[in-house]
Structures are given as C-alpha cells and as structure tokens.
Design an enzyme around this catalytic site. Structure first.
Site, mmCIF file in Angstrom:
data_model
loop_
_atom_site.group_PDB
_atom_site.id
_atom_site.type_symbol
_atom_site.label_atom_id
_atom_site.label_comp_id
_atom_site.label_asym_id
_atom_site.label_seq_id
_atom_site.Cartn_x
_atom_site.Cartn_y
_atom_site.Cartn_z
ATOM 1 N N ARG A 101 0.883 -1.177 0.000
ATOM 2 C CA ARG A 101 0.000 0.000 0.000
ATOM 3 C C ARG A 101 0.910 1.213 0.000
ATOM 4 O O ARG A 101 1.615 1.464 0.989
ATOM 5 C CB ARG A 101 -0.915 -0.026 1.231
ATOM 6 C CG ARG A 101 -1.675 1.270 1.418
ATOM 7 C CD ARG A 101 -2.779 1.172 2.465
ATOM 8 N NE ARG A 101 -3.939 0.486 1.937
ATOM 9 C CZ ARG A 101 -5.159 0.564 2.448
ATOM 10 N NH1 ARG A 101 -5.387 1.300 3.521
ATOM 11 N NH2 ARG A 101 -6.163 -0.095 1.911
ATOM 12 N N HIS A 128 -7.459 0.156 -6.535
ATOM 13 C CA HIS A 128 -7.669 -0.624 -5.303
ATOM 14 C C HIS A 128 -8.355 -1.941 -5.692
ATOM 15 O O HIS A 128 -9.508 -2.190 -5.352
ATOM 16 C CB HIS A 128 -8.531 0.177 -4.325
ATOM 17 C CG HIS A 128 -8.464 -0.296 -2.907
ATOM 18 N ND1 HIS A 128 -7.659 -1.339 -2.478
ATOM 19 C CD2 HIS A 128 -9.126 0.129 -1.788
ATOM 20 C CE1 HIS A 128 -7.820 -1.514 -1.179
ATOM 21 N NE2 HIS A 128 -8.699 -0.650 -0.737
ATOM 22 N N GLN A 131 -10.283 -4.260 -3.206
ATOM 23 C CA GLN A 131 -11.568 -3.691 -2.815
ATOM 24 C C GLN A 131 -12.624 -3.985 -3.882
ATOM 25 O O GLN A 131 -13.731 -4.431 -3.578
ATOM 26 C CB GLN A 131 -11.410 -2.168 -2.642
ATOM 27 C CG GLN A 131 -12.672 -1.464 -2.221
ATOM 28 C CD GLN A 131 -13.097 -1.856 -0.822
ATOM 29 O OE1 GLN A 131 -12.320 -1.779 0.112
ATOM 30 N NE2 GLN A 131 -14.331 -2.314 -0.658
ATOM 31 N N ASP A 226 -17.088 7.117 -1.573
ATOM 32 C CA ASP A 226 -15.809 6.911 -0.885
ATOM 33 C C ASP A 226 -15.457 8.225 -0.190
ATOM 34 O O ASP A 226 -16.038 9.285 -0.471
ATOM 35 C CB ASP A 226 -14.751 6.493 -1.926
ATOM 36 C CG ASP A 226 -13.392 6.158 -1.309
ATOM 37 O OD1 ASP A 226 -13.306 5.990 -0.079
ATOM 38 O OD2 ASP A 226 -12.409 6.060 -2.072
ATOM 39 N N CYS A 267 -16.536 1.746 0.524
ATOM 40 C CA CYS A 267 -15.412 0.847 0.829
ATOM 41 C C CYS A 267 -14.950 1.002 2.271
ATOM 42 O O CYS A 267 -14.276 0.123 2.791
ATOM 43 C CB CYS A 267 -14.279 1.095 -0.142
ATOM 44 S SG CYS A 267 -13.699 2.803 -0.135
ATOM 45 N N ARG A 295 -13.964 -8.581 1.994
ATOM 46 C CA ARG A 295 -12.531 -8.398 1.744
ATOM 47 C C ARG A 295 -11.777 -9.683 2.124
ATOM 48 O O ARG A 295 -10.862 -10.105 1.426
ATOM 49 C CB ARG A 295 -11.986 -7.216 2.564
ATOM 50 C CG ARG A 295 -12.543 -5.852 2.187
ATOM 51 C CD ARG A 295 -12.092 -5.403 0.813
ATOM 52 N NE ARG A 295 -10.639 -5.356 0.703
ATOM 53 C CZ ARG A 295 -9.878 -4.320 1.089
ATOM 54 N NH1 ARG A 295 -10.433 -3.238 1.560
ATOM 55 N NH2 ARG A 295 -8.563 -4.369 0.955
HETATM 56 N N1 CP Z 1 -11.388 -0.163 2.391
HETATM 57 C C1 CP Z 1 -10.106 -0.223 2.826
HETATM 58 O O1 CP Z 1 -9.163 -0.514 2.073
HETATM 59 O O2 CP Z 1 -9.989 0.019 4.143
HETATM 60 P P1 CP Z 1 -8.624 0.221 4.953
HETATM 61 O O3 CP Z 1 -8.034 1.506 4.515
HETATM 62 O O4 CP Z 1 -9.045 0.207 6.382
HETATM 63 O O5 CP Z 1 -7.711 -0.935 4.635
HETATM 64 N N1 NVA Z 2 -9.890 6.588 -1.492
HETATM 65 C C1 NVA Z 2 -9.594 6.102 -0.183
HETATM 66 C C2 NVA Z 2 -9.799 4.627 -0.104
HETATM 67 C C3 NVA Z 2 -9.609 4.051 1.254
HETATM 68 C C4 NVA Z 2 -9.766 2.590 1.295
HETATM 69 C C5 NVA Z 2 -8.173 6.474 0.192
HETATM 70 O O1 NVA Z 2 -7.297 6.463 -0.668
HETATM 71 O O2 NVA Z 2 -7.946 6.796 1.349
#
Ligand code: CP
Ligand code: NVA
Length: 310
Positions: A101, A128, A131, A226, A267, A295
């Site tokens: 990430r 993502h 997701q 989101d 999400c 997930r």
């Molecule tokens: N939806 C998602 O990826 O959540 P987190 O940021 O908690 O991993």
């Molecule tokens: N768009 C959001 C998604 C989180 C899972 C972010 O990047 O924080």
C-alpha cells in the site's frame, strides 16, 4: 509466468468471475482451504494506514495455513537508502507473495517489475483492486448477478477506488455514472478516461462522468461513495473539499432517485455527514459491513489465484 494484481483490469472478466466464484465457495466452506497456502508467507508493505486491508489479509493468510508479515515502509529505507528494485529482489527470496500500500503508483509498478513473486496492490493513488473484487462479489451476492446493472459513484472522481470501479464496470460492460465536481483535482485523470474508452469499446459499457448527482442516481442498482479525505490529503484542504463535494453527498434524495431496491456501498472508512448521511449508511439500503467482510473471502481467492492454487 508470475501474475500481479496492480489494478482490476490486470485480470480478464472471466478471471474475475472465477475468483468471485472461488471467494463465494471459500466463504461457505472455509475449512476446505485451511491448508491451501500451508507454510507460505505474504509480505505486506504499508506506507499509509489501514484497518480492513491489513486485518483481512493477516486473518486470510492464517486461515489458509500461511502467515502474513506486516512491514511499515513509512519510515523505511524504501526508495531512499535502499532502492525499490533491491528491496523487491531481496524480499522475493523470503516471501511467496508481496503486497503493498503506497502513495505513488510508480512505486508499486517498480515493485512489480523487480519482484520475482506476485505483487498485489493494496491501494495506491491509481487503483484498489482487492476492494473492487470484494465489491463485485458483494454485488453478486446481493443482486444475484452483475451483468445488466447500473452503478453510480458520488463524490471524489479523482480517486483510486473510483478508477478501479470504472475499470471493472467497463470490463463487465455495465452502465455507470460518476457524479463529481468539475476540475482536475476532483474528476478522473485523462489517462483513466482513455483506459475506460478502450475497454468500453470492446465491452459496450456505457460510462459517463457528470456533475449532476440526481441524474447519476437515476435507475441505479448500486450507489457507491468513498471518502472525501483519502489517506494523505492534507487537512488544510478539508474545508474547501467539503464545500466542493457537498452537492455529491449520498443522502435520502439520492437514494430516492435510484431504483427502489438499490444497494448503498462504501469501501470504508466512512464519515457520517460527509460523503453520506448517517441515515443512508445506517439505513436499509446500506450493505457496507457485508461489503467489508467480503474483503476477507475475496482476498483469499486472489491469493490462491496468484499462487496458482485454483
Ligand atoms: N477499504 C479499505 O481498504 O480500508 P482500509 O483503509 O481500512 O484498509
Ligand atoms: N480513497 C480512499 C480509499 C480508502 C480505502 C483512500 O485512498 O484513502
């Protein structure tokens, strides 16, 4: 030849369908898979926070008979004292799958290029896929199908989740409206629109970007939103973003404009009073916690797919 999952369209529609079917079976019969990745290691690099992704991957690997290692690269030598290329090569000697990430899409692309093991994108600024795989699994469970549905997304159009949802809708040949403010910072990048155009020509998908939330909601089977404040967006931008995105908040009016049996998805993490009202996320159309649960199941299926254990 190793496969990576950097964005949802690294998979074909057929592969997505087969991963979703596997995920549904894993959810029903988790015990069948308790040794599927016995003694295997998933290494997870995190540069930004996570609740769902980290915990569902850790639990998932444990339940498949393997282990997951969490490694924070926030303060690590990644790209500084040690090159991304070298890190990717080194960890490929220890782990079976690398997941990351990161803030910058170029970092995950470099990891994928230099790692000799499969690389999974756990969220960058471009995609993502884990997701979206879970989301499509959830849609299939709730609606009994994915084909022929209309999706609509509200809020941040310049956003990882939005991009991969658009890609998935384009891959599946769906209708989708993205309702977001005009302007470079809030609407999809040209490069993504080009990807969507090419995919849609093949699949006959109908994907529009609009600045009218009510029109986008019309005839929708799935209403999706989101965060307005994705990880890494500076807090001093909050006030101006709130103002820009408020006309795209998912509220009762949006739900009323959609189909009567529309489902509401986010999400997560979610902020009540921001991208949706409390009434919506806590209301009868909301399926956000089933979505979050999936997930776990979908990622197990992704891991099995990438390890060639189907
Ligand atoms: N939806 C998602 O990826 O959540 P987190 O940021 O908690 O991993
Ligand atoms: N768009 C959001 C998604 C989180 C899972 C972010 O990047 O924080």
């Amino acid at each position: 030849m190793k496969r990576n999952l950097l964005k949802i369209t690294d998979l074909t529609k057929k592969e997505c369908e087969s991963i979703i079917n596997k995920a549904i079976d894993i959810k029903k019969h988790p015990e069948k898979y308790f040794s599927s990745l016995k003694k295997e290691t998933l290494l997870m690099f995190f540069e930004k926070p996570s609740l769902r992704t980290r915990i569902s991957f850790e639990t998932g690997m444990f339940e498949l008979g393997g282990q997951a290692i969490f490694y924070s690269i926030k303060d690590s030598p990644l790209g500084k004292k040690e090159s991304i290329e070298d890190m990717a090569r080194v960890v490929s000697r220890y782990a079976n799958v690398l997941a990351a990430r990161v803030f910058d899409r170029n970092d995950i692309w470099s990891l994928a290029k230099y790692a000799s093991i499969p690389v999974i994108n756990m969220l960058d600024d471009f995609a993502h896929p884990c997701q979206i795989m879970s989301d499509f699994m959830t849609i299939k469970e709730k609606k009994g199908k994915i084909n022929d549905l209309k999706l609509s997304f509200f809020g941040d159009g310049h956003n990882n989740v939005t991009y991969d949802l658009m890609r998935a809708a384009a891959l599946y040949g769906l209708k989708m409206d993205v309702a977001c403010p005009k302007g470079k910072e809030y609407s999809p990048e040209e490069i993504v629109l080009e990807e969507i155009k090419v995919l849609s020509e093949k699949s006959n998908a109908k994907i529009r970007v609009l600045d009218d939330a009510k029109i986008a909601a019309k005839d929708s089977d799935v209403i999706y939103t989101d965060s307005w404040m994705s990880y890494g967006i500076p807090f001093d931008k909050e006030e101006v973003r709130k103002k820009m995105f408020l006309p795209f908040q998912v509220n009762e009016e949006i739900i009323e404009n959609a189909k009567s049996d529309a489902i509401f998805m986010n999400c997560l993490p979610a902020m009540r009073g921001y991208e949706q009202t409390a009434e919506v996320i806590d209301g009868e159309h909301s399926i956000v916690f089933d979505q979050a649960e999936n997930r776990l199941h979908a990622q197990k299926a992704i891991l099995l797919f990438l390890r060639d254990k189907f």
